[in-house]
Motif scaffolding. Structure first.
Motif, PDB file in Angstrom:
ATOM      1  N   HIS A   1       9.603 -13.981  12.788  1.00 43.63           N
ATOM      2  CA  HIS A   1       9.417 -13.062  11.671  1.00 43.63           C
ATOM      3  C   HIS A   1      10.281 -13.563  10.520  1.00 43.63           C
ATOM      4  O   HIS A   1      11.062 -14.509  10.683  1.00 43.63           O
TER       5      HIS A   1
ATOM      6  N   CYS B   1       8.114  -8.151   6.193  1.00 39.50           N
ATOM      7  CA  CYS B   1       8.069  -9.329   7.044  1.00 39.50           C
ATOM      8  C   CYS B   1       7.245 -10.367   6.313  1.00 39.50           C
ATOM      9  O   CYS B   1       6.132 -10.092   5.875  1.00 39.50           O
TER      10      CYS B   1
ATOM     11  N   GLU C   1       6.466 -13.490   7.487  1.00 39.88           N
ATOM     12  CA  GLU C   1       5.956 -14.556   8.356  1.00 39.88           C
ATOM     13  C   GLU C   1       4.875 -13.894   9.205  1.00 39.88           C
ATOM     14  O   GLU C   1       5.177 -12.948   9.936  1.00 39.88           O
ATOM     15  N   TYR C   2       3.648 -14.404   9.102  1.00 40.81           N
ATOM     16  CA  TYR C   2       2.566 -13.741   9.825  1.00 40.81           C
ATOM     17  C   TYR C   2       2.862 -13.707  11.320  1.00 40.81           C
ATOM     18  O   TYR C   2       3.080 -14.743  11.935  1.00 40.81           O
ATOM     19  N   CYS C   3       2.907 -12.489  11.878  1.00 38.47           N
ATOM     20  CA  CYS C   3       3.375 -12.357  13.254  1.00 38.47           C
ATOM     21  C   CYS C   3       2.408 -11.558  14.119  1.00 38.47           C
ATOM     22  O   CYS C   3       2.780 -11.059  15.165  1.00 38.47           O
TER      23      CYS C   3
ATOM     24  N   HIS D   1       1.606  -7.144  11.458  1.00 34.85           N
ATOM     25  CA  HIS D   1       2.496  -7.849  10.524  1.00 34.85           C
ATOM     26  C   HIS D   1       2.681  -7.091   9.213  1.00 34.85           C
ATOM     27  O   HIS D   1       3.799  -6.895   8.743  1.00 34.85           O
TER      28      HIS D   1
ATOM     29  N   MET E   1       5.136  -4.196   9.085  1.00 34.60           N
ATOM     30  CA  MET E   1       6.545  -4.427   9.420  1.00 34.60           C
ATOM     31  C   MET E   1       7.397  -4.208   8.177  1.00 34.60           C
ATOM     32  O   MET E   1       7.916  -5.141   7.596  1.00 34.60           O
TER      33      MET E   1
HETATM   34 CU1  CUA Z   1       6.916  -9.769  11.652  1.00 39.72          CU
HETATM   35 CU2  CUA Z   1       5.226 -10.609  10.241  1.00 39.72          CU
END
Ligand code: CUA
Length: 389
Positions: free
Chosen positions: A150, A185, A187-189, A193, A196
């Motif tokens: 993340h 967030c 960062e693609y998680c 996502h 977040m």
């Molecule tokens: Cu955690 Cu995107």
């Protein structure tokens, strides 16, 4: 929404903005110095204005070539200087002895912040970050080993740093401006996502200190409502002798979880005739009998049974990132609406601690991490689940 749009929300934001604007304006200058002459020459030497015999054959032009090499080198060094010096400010951690060090965990799909213990040993854990203004804050960030990467991004502060499973990354900030700033967030998680989200709440020092030394889950801002029962509990001085948020013994025994242990009739008796049944290790005659209306006693007992703590835990541990509890919608995991009526406490506890043991149809094992929570927290979450209809 545009809080922090100007560069005053964090001490280093102005440095980052300066580097940004220097890059922009040099880029604009370079763009115009190349594209401008190109358009001019294309127009000036267009086909019907030039005869083939007029076209010379230039092999080189030393002065021009040195010029267009030296100037860009100088500009690139400027890029480097401003980029590097602003990055250094961001990456040089202040001394921990002059900072508040907060552990931050980012996991699918929530953030949680764990504070150092306060004077009475209470450890705050929050979904949003609360910090005093004009104070260096160091975030020590990590993600659970089985999670994904993340990135903790605070646009108003111009700061962003990856949160990596099994590794500790750090970032710091110091905000001179009281306010509430978005955390995203970056960062693609996976599925949630974009949900977040969190906040950094920058508070006045005194307000922060008061909250930090208390055991309130979130600072007592105007929008945090205190239940009638809690008001009666506090205004009658119960809190002076009985901790209700921690297991600590003040004068009398801790009342943490007391609502689970005794029924309303016993609790009422304990308030009105405290000497009738004194717990082992405590002395009769210390607690005065309280004369309270039945309605007030009922409110206090309701407070003993309160579900606020479970709700806070449900949110600070990120359960709400994957499970809706008040609607039927499926986020990542199943909705938990009405779950308290369907299963008993033992099953629910198991489902929190070892989620892969019994995965509902249509869902996959291995997505929900096992939550290692103390029994008291699990009990509070279950009580909360049972309270939501
Ligand atoms: Cu955690 Cu995107």
């Amino acid at each position: 929404m545009l809080e922090g749009f100007n560069s005053s929300a964090a001490t280093f934001a102005a440095d980052v903005d300066q580097a940004f604007w220097i890059h922009i304006w040099i880029s604009v200058g370079l763009f115009l110095s190349v594209i401008g002459p190109m358009i001019y020459f294309a127009w000036k030497y267009r086909a019907d204005k030039v005869k083939n015999e007029d076209i010379g054959n230039l092999t080189h032009h030393t002065i021009l070539e040195i010029t267009w090499t030296v100037i860009p080198v100088i500009l690139l060094m400027l890029f480097f200087y401003y980029g590097y010096s602003s990055m250094q400010v961001l990456r040089t951690m202040p001394a921990e002895s002059e900072s508040i060090v907060i552990n931050m965990e980012g996991k699918k799909w929530s953030w949680s912040h764990t504070y150092p213990a306060n004077k009475s040993g209470f450890v705050h854990k929050t979904a949003e970050l609360y910090v005093p203004k004009d104070q260096n804050i160091i975030l020590k960030m990590s993600a659970p080993v089985n999670d994904v990467i993340h990135s903790y991004y605070v646009p108003a502060f111009r700061m962003k740093e990856d949160v990596v499973p099994g590794r500790m990354t750090q970032q710091w900030f110091n905000s001179p401006v009281v306010g509430s700033y978005d955390v995203e967030c970056a960062e693609y998680c996976g599925t949630r996502h974009s949900y977040m989200l969190s906040k950094i709440n920058v508070m006045e020092r005194a307000e922060y200190d008061e909250w930090f030394e208390s055991s309130k889950r979130t600072p007592g801002a105007a929008d945090v409502k205190i239940s009638k029962g809690q008001e009666i509990y506090e205004s009658n001085g119960c809190a002076g002798c009985h901790s209700i948020d921690t297991a600590a013994t003040l004068v009398g025994p801790s009342l943490m979880g007391i609502g689970d242990k005794y029924d309303a009739a016993y609790l009422k008796d304990a308030i009105l005739n405290p000497d009738k049944d004194v717990p082992a290790g405590f002395t009769a005659g210390v607690m005065p009998p309280f004369t309270m209306s039945d309605a007030d006693v009922d409110e206090v007992i309701k407070y003993f049974n309160n579900t606020d703590k479970g709700k806070e835990l449900y949110e600070s541990n990120g359960c709400s990132g994957c499970h809706s509890i008040d609607t039927d919608s499926i986020l990542v995991g199943p909705s938990l609406k009405g779950i308290g009526a369907k299963y008993d406490a033992a099953y629910l506890k198991n489902a929190i601690l070892t989620p892969d043991k019994d995965v509902p149809e249509g869902f996959t094992a291995g997505i929900m991490p096992p939550f290692a929570l103390p029994d008291a927290d699990v009990a509070a979450i279950i009580k909360y689940m049972k309270s939501v209809k």
